[in-house]
Scaffold this active site. Structure first.
Site, PDB file in Angstrom:
ATOM      1  CE  LYS A 116      -4.058  -2.270   1.877  1.00 25.45           C
ATOM      2  NZ  LYS A 116      -3.527  -3.592   1.492  1.00 25.45           N
ATOM      3  CD  GLU A 200      -4.731   6.389   3.918  1.00 24.20           C
ATOM      4  OE1 GLU A 200      -3.924   6.446   2.982  1.00 24.20           O
ATOM      5  OE2 GLU A 200      -5.808   5.767   3.861  1.00 24.20           O
ATOM      6  CG  ASN A 235     -11.452  -0.050   9.822  1.00 23.43           C
ATOM      7  OD1 ASN A 235     -11.973   1.021   9.504  1.00 23.43           O
ATOM      8  ND2 ASN A 235     -10.668  -0.171  10.882  1.00 23.43           N
ATOM      9  CD  GLU A 275     -10.870  -1.507  -1.534  1.00 20.42           C
ATOM     10  OE1 GLU A 275     -10.736  -0.864  -0.471  1.00 20.42           O
ATOM     11  OE2 GLU A 275     -11.141  -2.718  -1.577  1.00 20.42           O
ATOM     12  CD  GLU A 288      -6.894  -1.241   0.511  1.00 23.44           C
ATOM     13  OE1 GLU A 288      -5.928  -1.109   1.282  1.00 23.44           O
ATOM     14  OE2 GLU A 288      -7.844  -2.015   0.727  1.00 23.44           O
ATOM     15  CG  ASN A 290      -7.896  -4.862  -2.348  1.00 29.36           C
ATOM     16  OD1 ASN A 290      -7.029  -5.084  -1.511  1.00 29.36           O
ATOM     17  ND2 ASN A 290      -8.944  -4.096  -2.087  1.00 29.36           N
ATOM     18  CG  PHE A 348     -21.252  -7.311  15.429  1.00 25.32           C
ATOM     19  CD1 PHE A 348     -22.157  -7.785  14.498  1.00 25.32           C
ATOM     20  CD2 PHE A 348     -21.486  -6.071  15.999  1.00 25.32           C
ATOM     21  CE1 PHE A 348     -23.271  -7.035  14.139  1.00 25.32           C
ATOM     22  CE2 PHE A 348     -22.600  -5.309  15.656  1.00 25.32           C
ATOM     23  CZ  PHE A 348     -23.486  -5.797  14.719  1.00 25.32           C
TER      24      PHE A 348
END
Length: 671
Positions: A116, A200, A235, A275, A288, A290, A348
């Site tokens: 990345k 970032e 995320n 993305e 990024e 993928n 979760f």
């Protein structure tokens, strides 16, 4: 074209690749760990090779074992799926040296985009909009804090080799930056074998939009529209859709052209995803790339009609793309819900165990609606602690977003899963959420709308009326059947009475049957509570059916049915209720019944999920303050920090690092 390919993966993505390969007339080879010996992908493949123990580091991540399996079976090519070895340049190089084709991009593209930090530099050089940040290597928490302060909080701390939400933290303060750096680095090392971290600027109230690209080995690259993946938790994406409700044609074209420019800059030659983080004003910045197939690829396939797995295989075999950019058209709307083995009512947390029931909705096209379920399990499958908790991806496609969401809502109501905890109730509740339905999305959606976590949805009066009607219809049918048993006198049961009371959880609701005993199929009119008008209830439900399907006030609904003592547990549209049907006199007596109290565990730290104890951070006799870290438990590749909920003193430690604990196992006790 290849005659035989090996899938270096497991679960639903392995099954997905097998499906396309078989449609192309290509034989398939599955690989499996000890935990997956009875898995669906093993059953569906033409051949299967055992490659090691349960831990991925000793099986699915061992390049030599994959190559050996290819040589053993004569597989000419390998599809990596996603995760595991899919973005490891070393894997692609090793396959090439062994004379085996990698069904994915060239290793140089993986190296450039899979890292990345490097990908940000390539993006900037290719003229792609990028987010401000620090791309150099960061070695210590102190350095991470300094850099974060220079960029300006909030910041995103991310693993360079990361993906799937792992090795990622958002920091709003210096303390969170230091802790987030340490956690992200630890997760990155264990998940990817690479602990490099970059930082970032975090764009507040952003949307997550990605462009699907497809290239070949002859210099052709196109984009296949966008997907919006803004509904995320920790995320990790939960719901995806195509197209995005944010974009217009002009913004879509700009994003697509930038994605293609980046792909061309690295000679990209497979399916991949660029993305972007997008502002509500349609501004967008590169996030990024993928270099693999994405989990959410089905929504793109449904709106474009393009089989991405097939295209990857054809490109790897040297064929040119048969599609030009002008041929790409987005038709209709697709929504994907990820079905996870996790407990939405306990923050979760992962859930493991055997699927005692697994009955997804029927796949197929019904009028204008298509239902698709990509899954790697069947009834009886074991959900293991060793791998990702996703067990299926339910996808609906329809002419409009509203119809696709309504179709998803109905499909989730029919998705029956028992034996483990799962997030279907949460997904069902989301489908009814006004903000989701309006398209006013951001990546903070779940945190904004469920700041205290997701709790069981308490049914309102309208939902109670539905539940009561369904329960009464089933109760009367079952009682009517009992009355036909030899020796039973029909009047003895009392089913002909018009007045009943339905207990929903603890609330008693009067129900009146207006037209006598219902028949099978159910055809009755009832009056619920204080409502004056009659409601028509129709269904072909028979005792033993696990889903009640029918109409309530002319609306088609599906309600999941599970028997409990003297009643039912009903699940519908995110509501889950225990329902008992009573004659009025029994309802009066029911009010006098004592309530069973739950045991007091307030002085214990219980393990919230099945997992491995990474660390115990306190000792017996230690005074701890609210918020202080007590222990870290790892489950399904994610580290979970357990903190003190109040000031207290640790009286005893009941677990040690390295212990494997079950749900609610005692980790420590307090005075």
């Amino acid at each position: 074209m290849f005659k035989k390919i090996l899938i270096a993966n497991r679960g639903e993505i392995a099954v997905r690749v097998i499906r396309s390969a078989k449609a192309m007339g290509i034989k398939t080879v599955a690989v499996y760990s000890e935990a997956d010996k009875d898995s669906l992908h093993v059953e569906l493949a033409d051949e299967a090779v055992h490659i090691g123990p349960e831990a991925a580091s000793e099986s699915y991540l061992v390049i030599e074992k994959i190559i050996e399996a290819c040589q053993q079976t004569g597989a000419e090519a390998v599809h990596p799926g996603y995760g595991f070895l899919s973005e490891r340049p070393a894997f692609s190089h090793a396959l090439k040296e062994a004379g085996i084709t990698f069904i994915g991009p060239n290793p140089q593209a993986i190296e450039a985009m899979g890292d990345k930090i490097t990908s940000k530099k390539f993006a900037a050089e290719a003229g792609v909009s990028t987010v401000p940040g620090y791309m150099g290597l960061i070695e210590t928490p102190e350095e991470a804090v300094r850099i974060s302060q220079d960029i300006g909080f909030p910041v995103m701390i991310k693993a360079s080799a990361g993906g799937g939400g792992k090795g990622m933290r958002i920091a709003w303060t210096a303390e969170e930056a230091a802790d987030g750096f340490s956690r992200a680095r630890s997760e990155a090392a264990s998940s990817f074998g690479d602990d490099r971290i970059f930082i970032e600027k975090f764009i507040e109230n952003p949307r997550h939009i990605e462009i699907q690209v497809l290239g070949d080995k002859h210099g052709n690259v196109i984009y296949l529209g966008e997907r919006e993946c803004s509904i995320q938790r920790r995320n990790q994406k939960v719901i995806e859709e195509a197209p995005s409700p944010l974009l217009d044609e002009e913004t879509r074209r700009k994003m697509g052209e930038q994605a293609v420019a980046l792909a061309q800059a690295v000679d990209y030659d497979s399916a991949g995803t660029v993305e972007f983080v997008a502002g509500q004003d349609k501004s967008f910045f590169f996030l990024e790339m993928n270099t693999r197939l994405q989990v959410e690829h089905p929504v793109t396939e449904l709106v474009t009609g393009v089989d991405l797995v097939e295209q990857m295989i054809r490109v790897a075999a040297g064929e040119q793309l048969q599609l030009a950019q002008k041929d790409v058209a987005l038709k209709g709307w697709a929504v994907e819900s990820r079905i996870y083995a996790e407990d939405p009512f306990r923050n979760f947390l992962p859930s493991i165990g055997r699927l005692t029931r697994y009955r997804p909705p029927q796949e197929g096209t019904y009028g204008a609606v298509t239902i698709r379920n990509d899954t790697g399990v069947v009834e009886g499958s074991e959900i293991s602690m060793f791998y990702d908790p996703m067990i299926a991806k339910l996808v609906t496609h329809a002419p409009t977003r509203e119809i696709a969401i309504d179709a998803m809502s109905k499909a989730l109501d029919e998705f029956l899963v028992d034996g483990i905890q799962h997030n279907v109730p949460f997904l069902a509740a989301l489908m009814k959420h006004d903000r989701w339905r309006s398209g006013a999305l951001s990546t903070s959606f779940i945190n904004d709308e469920f700041p205290e976590g997701f709790a069981p949805v308490k049914p309102d009066e309208a939902a109670q009326a539905v539940m009561a009607s369904v329960a009464l219809s089933m109760h009367l049918i079952e009682r009517e059947r009992l009355d036909h048993l030899p020796g039973r006198l029909r009047p003895h049961s009392g089913i002909t009475r018009p007045h009943w009371v339905v207990r929903i959880d603890k609330e008693l609701i009067p129900v009146e049957l207006a037209n006598g005993m219902p028949t099978t199929p159910i055809d009755m009119d009832i009056r619920v509570g204080e409502v004056t008008e009659l409601v028509a209830v129709r269904s072909d439900w028979v005792p033993g059916d696990l889903v009640w399907r029918g109409t309530y006030a002319d609306e088609t609904i599906s309600v999941q049915v599970r028997r409990i003592l003297n009643g039912y547990r009903l699940d519908w549209s995110g509501y889950s209720c225990e329902v008992v049907v009573l004659p009025p006199r029994l309802a009066e007596l029911d009010k006098l019944m004592p309530e069973k109290l739950q045991p007091d565990t307030s002085k214990m730290l219980l393990c919230p999920m099945p997992g491995l104890v990474v660390s115990i951070d306190v000792v017996a006799g230690q005074e701890v303050k609210v918020g202080e870290q007590l222990a870290v438990v790892e489950a399904m590749k994610m580290e979970n920090v357990l903190r003190a909920e109040r000031d207290c003193v640790v009286s005893a430690i009941k677990a040690a690092p390295g212990d494997s604990l079950a749900v609610d196992a005692v980790i420590m006790e307090f005075e």
